[in-house]
Design a protein around this motif. Structure first.
Motif, PDB file in Angstrom:
ATOM      1  N   ARG A 147     -39.378  41.661  39.425  1.00  0.00           N
ATOM      2  CA  ARG A 147     -40.570  41.899  40.249  1.00  0.00           C
ATOM      3  C   ARG A 147     -40.909  40.532  40.822  1.00  0.00           C
ATOM      4  O   ARG A 147     -41.553  39.706  40.163  1.00  0.00           O
ATOM      5  CB  ARG A 147     -41.682  42.395  39.330  1.00  0.00           C
ATOM      6  CG  ARG A 147     -42.780  43.176  40.018  1.00  0.00           C
ATOM      7  CD  ARG A 147     -42.459  44.660  40.096  1.00  0.00           C
ATOM      8  NE  ARG A 147     -43.655  45.469  40.228  1.00  0.00           N
ATOM      9  CZ  ARG A 147     -43.945  46.192  41.310  1.00  0.00           C
ATOM     10  NH1 ARG A 147     -43.138  46.178  42.356  1.00  0.00           N
ATOM     11  NH2 ARG A 147     -45.036  46.937  41.346  1.00  0.00           N
ATOM     12  N   HIS A 191     -37.537  43.987  48.950  1.00  0.00           N
ATOM     13  CA  HIS A 191     -38.260  45.037  48.221  1.00  0.00           C
ATOM     14  C   HIS A 191     -37.414  46.311  48.165  1.00  0.00           C
ATOM     15  O   HIS A 191     -37.047  46.876  49.191  1.00  0.00           O
ATOM     16  CB  HIS A 191     -39.603  45.335  48.880  1.00  0.00           C
ATOM     17  CG  HIS A 191     -40.472  46.247  48.061  1.00  0.00           C
ATOM     18  ND1 HIS A 191     -41.000  45.868  46.843  1.00  0.00           N
ATOM     19  CD2 HIS A 191     -40.891  47.526  48.271  1.00  0.00           C
ATOM     20  CE1 HIS A 191     -41.717  46.854  46.345  1.00  0.00           C
ATOM     21  NE2 HIS A 191     -41.661  47.875  47.191  1.00  0.00           N
ATOM     22  N   GLY A 192     -37.057  46.739  46.962  1.00  0.00           N
ATOM     23  CA  GLY A 192     -36.221  47.923  46.768  1.00  0.00           C
ATOM     24  C   GLY A 192     -34.735  47.646  46.754  1.00  0.00           C
ATOM     25  O   GLY A 192     -33.929  48.585  46.691  1.00  0.00           O
ATOM     26  N   GLY A 196     -33.016  49.437  43.764  1.00  0.00           N
ATOM     27  CA  GLY A 196     -34.374  49.508  43.243  1.00  0.00           C
ATOM     28  C   GLY A 196     -34.677  48.559  42.107  1.00  0.00           C
ATOM     29  O   GLY A 196     -35.834  48.485  41.656  1.00  0.00           O
ATOM     30  N   THR A 199     -37.905  44.452  43.148  1.00  0.00           N
ATOM     31  CA  THR A 199     -39.099  44.821  43.896  1.00  0.00           C
ATOM     32  C   THR A 199     -39.988  43.582  44.022  1.00  0.00           C
ATOM     33  O   THR A 199     -39.701  42.539  43.418  1.00  0.00           O
ATOM     34  CB  THR A 199     -39.860  45.966  43.215  1.00  0.00           C
ATOM     35  OG1 THR A 199     -40.131  45.618  41.849  1.00  0.00           O
ATOM     36  CG2 THR A 199     -39.053  47.259  43.257  1.00  0.00           C
ATOM     37  N   THR A 200     -41.037  43.697  44.786  1.00  0.00           N
ATOM     38  CA  THR A 200     -41.823  42.499  45.122  1.00  0.00           C
ATOM     39  C   THR A 200     -43.320  42.747  45.006  1.00  0.00           C
ATOM     40  O   THR A 200     -43.794  43.879  44.968  1.00  0.00           O
ATOM     41  CB  THR A 200     -41.513  42.037  46.562  1.00  0.00           C
ATOM     42  OG1 THR A 200     -41.859  43.086  47.466  1.00  0.00           O
ATOM     43  CG2 THR A 200     -40.043  41.681  46.725  1.00  0.00           C
TER      44      THR A 200
END
Length: 478
Positions: A147, A191-192, A196, A199-200
């Motif tokens: 993340r 992002h993704g 997946g 993410t951000t």
């Protein structure tokens, strides 16, 4: 006919984290197809239902959801141990090094931190950094879940190095806008990504390091992009001093006025927040990232996580940065969180082992907005899990009746070195303690080389003569 699947883990002391507790299943099993868990239950039942390409015998092991490190600064692993035991760790210890960390050194630190975290059972890493070449790719290549939060601040080039302690930071709106633009571009790229796994979030570094207008701009962008905000909040007396001088308000009051206190916010540290301020933030729906080891070392403070939880807030655990915390290990954070809060409250019943284990797994996942994907072992969720060897001397003996001792021993006796196998999205990335997708020896060698280069640059920079730890070293105290 049995259903064919990729992996079946059998004969485990299984801790699913479902329900309100730890969701223990004795002699439990986990069935995995592709990246997801397709069933959990007793080994006898799942062995009948499924035929697996690989069966992993977890006899003598605890099987848990992968641990979640909600807040890290992985690049600082390249200067591990330069910023502890001082009264102003950021300006008097880290800043002289920070100005000499090149992109290649930062990447070496990140790769080292990822390796360290994997080997201690961390599968999801919430990193907070100014983007540099190879940053996201390091997480992608290691096979972990990340993340990532690109840092946004308006500090001029050089950051806080050279500023007098207590002096008001100069903020440059052009620097702030450039950081915002860079963050948005990074988010659109990553992002993704990695099916997946990557993410951000959007990350104003702290409310004292960016103007009011740009802080509001970031909030609007987060709403537009449907992203969480990841920000240091009330992270020390240095921040509160800056906030009072610049805005005549303490941080929580300021953020409430700006509309920042809601479930979009992951508030990191709350070091200087009062219990009342912590409760205010919790009741708003904002979540907390608690870094007990780091804040204990660099500030000597126990943040108000207990008050935050008592007000109904979600708390995730983070390891912060190795420059001051010295390690990025969620086993360490679980133990210190339990101990520090018991000591602060003078109450041994505060923060029991099972609660901090939930903070490292399902509640941590919920706090960072991924609770529907990870954090517990249940059908339909991503197969992020770890096997911990309970035959290690510090985790033995294993008792199940009349008192089950596994969870308290994991939290109070575990070091992370007992982690045997790690899976992320159904793929084994650590097997029998050995990383499968990255070269451990090369990572450690490169980090050592890059760290020495940074140290050499610091040594010839006159600013290093003001570093607080030099006096102690010259006295032979370190």
């Amino acid at each position: 006919m049995p259903e064919k699947i990729d992996t079946l883990i059998t004969h485990a002391h299984l801790f699913t984290m479902q329900g309100e507790g730890v969701g223990y299943i004795p002699d439990g099993a986990v069935a995995i197809q592709g990246s997801r868990i397709c069933a959990i239950g007793p080994t006898s039942e799942l062995k009948t239902r499924f035929e697996a390409n690989e069966i992993i015998d977890a006899s003598g092991c605890a099987v848990l959801p992968g641990l979640i490190d909600a807040h890290m600064h992985t690049s600082w692993a390249v200067v591990r141990g330069v910023a502890q035991d001082v009264s102003n760790w950021m300006q008097a210890a880290l800043a002289p090094y920070a100005r000499h960390v090149t992109p290649s050194a930062a990447l070496a630190g990140t790769r080292l931190n990822i390796l360290e975290a994997i080997k201690a059972g961390t599968t999801t890493m919430g990193d907070f950094s100014k983007p540099y070449p190879g940053w996201a790719e390091a997480f992608e290549g290691a096979g972990v879940r990340a993340r990532l939060t690109p840092t946004i601040n308006a500090l001029p080039t050089g950051g806080m190095a050279g500023l007098k302690i207590g002096e008001l930071y100069p903020l440059d709106p052009e620097v702030g806008q450039q950081a915002i633009d860079t963050a948005i571009a990074f988010i659109h790229d990553w992002h993704g990504a990695a099916k997946g796994r990557i993410t951000t979030m959007l990350g104003p570094q702290a409310p004292d390091m960016i103007s009011r207008d740009q802080l509001l701009q970031v909030k609007r962008l987060a709403e537009k992009e449907n992203l969480m905000l990841h920000m240091h909040v009330a992270q020390g007396d240095r921040e509160i001093n800056q906030m009072l001088k610049r805005f005549d308000q303490r941080t929580p009051e300021y953020l409430k006025e700006l509309g920042y206190l809601d479930d979009q916010l992951l508030a990191v540290h709350l070091t200087e927040a009062t219990d009342e301020e912590a409760a205010l933030i919790a009741r708003s729906g904002a979540r907390m990232a608690l870094c007990s080891g780091s804040i204990g070392i660099i500030d000597g403070i126990v943040p108000p996580a207990y008050a935050f939880r008592e007000a109904g807030g979600l708390v995730a655990l983070g390891s912060d940065q190795a420059a001051g915390n010295n390690c990025n290990n969620i086993f360490n954070e679980m133990k210190l969180t339990a101990l520090f809060n018991k000591i602060k409250a003078r109450d041994p019943e505060v923060m029991p082992a099972w609660e901090v284990l939930r903070m490292a797994t399902i509640e941590g996942a919920q706090a960072i907005g991924l609770g529907d994907q990870i954090g517990s072992l249940e059908a339909g969720k991503e197969a992020d899990l770890i096997l911990v060897d309970l035959s290690a001397p510090n985790l033995t003996p294993v008792l199940e009746t009349p008192i089950r001792t596994i969870v308290p021993n994991l939290v109070y006796g575990g070091s992370g070195q007992e982690v045997k196998t790690v899976l992320v999205a159904g793929e084994i990335i650590l097997r029998d303690g050995k990383a499968q997708k990255i070269d451990e020896a090369e990572i450690c060698s490169t980090a050592q080389s890059e760290a020495e280069k940074v140290a050499q640059r610091v040594a010839v920079d006159p600013i290093h003569k003001n570093m607080a730890l030099l006096t102690a070293m010259k006295k032979g105290q370190m």
